[in-house]
Design a protein around this motif. Structure first.
Motif, short mmCIF file in Angstrom:
data_model
loop_
_atom_site.label_atom_id
_atom_site.label_comp_id
_atom_site.label_asym_id
_atom_site.label_seq_id
_atom_site.Cartn_x
_atom_site.Cartn_y
_atom_site.Cartn_z
N GLY A 100 0.85 -1.21 0.16
CA GLY A 100 -0.18 -0.18 0.06
C GLY A 100 1.10 0.87 0.15
O GLY A 100 1.89 1.39 0.82
N LEU B 153 -4.67 6.51 1.76
CA LEU B 153 -4.37 5.29 1.68
C LEU B 153 -4.68 4.61 3.51
O LEU B 153 -5.88 3.09 2.81
CB LEU B 153 -2.69 5.03 2.39
CG LEU B 153 -1.67 3.96 2.62
CD1 LEU B 153 -2.13 2.76 1.32
CD2 LEU B 153 -0.70 4.62 2.95
N GLU C 49 -6.92 -1.60 -0.97
CA GLU C 49 -5.00 -0.99 -0.70
C GLU C 49 -4.98 -1.84 0.79
O GLU C 49 -4.41 -2.83 1.26
CB GLU C 49 -4.98 -0.22 -0.44
CG GLU C 49 -4.12 0.73 -1.20
CD GLU C 49 -3.19 1.06 -2.17
OE1 GLU C 49 -2.58 -0.50 -2.51
OE2 GLU C 49 -2.36 1.67 -2.91
#
Length: 428
Positions: free
Chosen positions: A249, A261, A267
Motif C-alpha cells: 500500500g 491510503l 490497498e
C-alpha cells in the motif's frame, strides 16, 4: 572444506563446497580499486559498533546454474566457518570483540523462486550478480575509514525493460488471471538500466541514507555491487522469535495521501492478503498456535511516500535452522503474490527480464540472530551499468495506469540519489 592462501581467488569445488578467500576488487572492472580491509563494512543490519573493525575472512558465491540447494549450502558454509545456524531457537551468543563476528547473507529473488520450485527462465539483466553470497567477517583492529578519492561520476539516461504500455498490459493480464481464478494477487516488477562512468560505490552508498532505509547499506563483489535502501523486514529471528514486516500500500507522503491510503479498500484488501500469506509462511516453521499479527496496516514513511506495514510474529519450531527459514520465507510474499507458486509462475511469464538484486534478501546473520531485509528500493552495478527495479501488487481492483505511476514514484528517489541530485538524510 578446503582453504587456500589469501592472495588466491575463490574456486568452486562442487555444489556444496568451495574454497573461499578474501575478496579483492580491481579498477579494471569499472568499480573502484577496493579491498575489504581498506574501508568499513556497510552491510545492511551489520552491528554498527563493529563496522570499522571487520575483516572479510571467507566468501561464497553461488549461481543457479551451479545446481544444488542454496539454502543448505549457506547453512553448511556458515557452520564450517564458525557460525552454526542449524538451530535458531538457541539464545543469541554473547557478542565478542575478537574472532568471528557474523556474516552478510544475500539471496536473489531467482534463488528464492528456485527454492520454491517455481520457473526462472527470464534473462537476467545483470548476469554477473550471484544468486547467493555469504561473506564471513572476523574482528580486526579498529581502523579509520580512509578519505574517498573524488572521481568524476556520470550517469546516463535510464532505459526501461518495458514501456509504460507493456507494463499496463501486464497489469491487465494479471487482472484477467484473477478473473479466471488462477491467482488472487501478483506483484509485477519492472527494471531499468543506465550506463555510468566513474566509481559507482559512493552512489550506491548514498542509498543507505535515504529516510526510512531500515536496511540501508552496500554489499560488494568482484565486478558487482548492491546498494540497498529497503524499509522492509523479510524475516528477523532473535532467540527463537520470528518477525516479518510486510509492506503493501503506497501513497504520496502528504496529509491527503495518508488519509487516502487509510481509506482505500483496495490497498487494505491487497495488504491483508499478503499478511495472510506471511502468516502461512511463518506457520510452516513456527510452533503451533504462536503466529500473531501486530500493528495491522500501520502507516510508515519512506522518502516521499506513505506505506502500510504490518508485523507478523511467531515462535520458531524446535530445531529450526537457517536453511528451512530461507525455504519458508523466500522470496517474500509482498513481492510475489498469492498463492505464491502460482504468482511466481505468472511473474516469470510476464516480466521481460529477471529481478536481479531486487526482491531478494540481504542482511546479517550470526548464531541465534538473523536479520534480513527484503531488497526493495535496491540498485546494483555491474561493470558498465547501474540497475534499478520497482513494481507493485496487482489485484482485481488495480488500475493499470495507476500501477505504472506507483512504480515510477517508488524508483524516482533511487534514481535521483544515484545521480547525486538528492540531498540525503540521516539513516533512520
Amino acid at each position: 572444506m578446503a582453504h587456500g592462501k589469501s592472495t588466491e581467488r575463490m574456486r568452486k569445488v562442487g555444489p556444496y563446497g568451495v574454497e573461499t578467500l578474501p575478496q579483492v576488487f580491481t579498477a579494471g572492472s569499472g568499480l573502484a580499486a577496493y579491498r575489504d580491509a581498506a574501508a568499513s563494512v556497510d552491510v545492511p543490519a551489520a552491528p554498527a559498533a563493529c563496522r570499522d573493525s571487520l575483516t572479510e575472512r571467507a566468501r561464497l558465491h553461488w549461481h543457479r546454474h551451479d545446481g544444488g540447494d542454496p539454502a543448505a549450502l549457506a547453512e553448511e558454509f556458515l557452520a564450517a566457518h564458525g557460525l552454526p545456524l542449524h538451530d535458531l531457537t538457541h539464545p543469541a551468543r554473547p557478542h565478542s570483540d575478537s574472532g568471528v563476528c557474523g556474516a552478510a547473507l544475500y539471496l536473489s529473488a531467482a534463488a528464492g523462486a528456485h527454492l520454491a520450485g517455481a520457473p526462472t527462465t527470464a534473462p537476467e539483466p545483470a548476469p554477473t550478480l550471484p544468486d547467493l553470497t555469504v561473506v564471513v567477517y572476523h574482528h580486526g583492529p579498529t581502523r579509520p575509514t580512509p578519505p574517498a578519492t573524488p572521481t568524476p561520476w556520470s550517469l546516463g539516461p535510464w532505459t526501461d525493460s518495458w514501456t509504460p504500455r507493456q507494463h499496463a498490459d501486464a497489469v491487465d493480464a494479471v487482472r484477467a488471471a484473477i478473473g479466471r481464478g488462477d491467482v488472487y494477487q501478483t506483484n509485477l516488477v519492472g527494471h531499468a538500466a543506465a550506463r555510468y562512468t566513474g566509481d559507482p560505490l559512493p552512489a550506491l552508498s548514498r542509498l543507505g541514507a535515504l529516510p526510512g532505509a531500515r536496511y540501508g547499506g552496500v554489499l560488494t563483489g568482484d565486478g558487482w555491487a548492491i546498494g540497498c535502501a529497503s524499509p522492509e523486514t523479510l524475516v528477523e529471528v532473535t532467540d527463537g522469535h520470528l518477525i516479518t514486516r510486510p509492506i503493501k500500500g503506497t501513497r504520496p507522503a502528504t496529509a491527503a495521501g495518508r488519509a487516502e491510503l487509510l481509506a482505500s479498500a483496495k490497498e487494505r484488501a491487497e495488504h491483508i492478503m499478503i499478511v495472510d500469506l506471511e502468516r502461512n509462511d511463518l506457520a510452516r516453521i513456527a510452533r503451533t498456535g504462536t503466529v500473531t499479527v501486530d500493528d495491522l496496516f500501520a502507516v510508515r514513511r519512506w522518502c516521499d511516500l506513505w506505506q502500510a506495514e504490518s508485523t507478523v510474529r511467531a515462535v520458531a519450531a524446535d530445531g529450526l535452522g537457517l536453511a528451512d527459514l530461507l525455504r519458508a520465507t523466500c522470496p517474500g510474499g509482498s513481492v510475489t503474490g498469492a498463492p505464491k507458486h502460482a504468482a511466481l509462475t505468472q511473474i516469470n511469464a510476464l516480466e521481460p527480464v529477471g529481478r536481479g538484486a531486487s526482491m531478494g534478501a540481504l542482511g546479517w546473520v550470526t548464531p541465534g540472530h538473523v536479520d534480513l531485509g527484503l531488497t526493495i528500493r535496491t540498485a546494483a552495478a555491474d561493470t558498465d551499468l547501474l540497475h534499478t527495479w520497482a513494481g507493485g501488487g496487482i489485484t482485481w481492483d488495480s488500475d493499470a495506469h495507476a500501477e505504472v505511476a506507483e512504480a515510477a514514484a517508488k524508483t524516482a528517489p533511487i534514481r535521483a540519489t544515484l545521480a547525486g541530485h538528492r540531498r540525503t538524510h540521516d539513516r533512520r
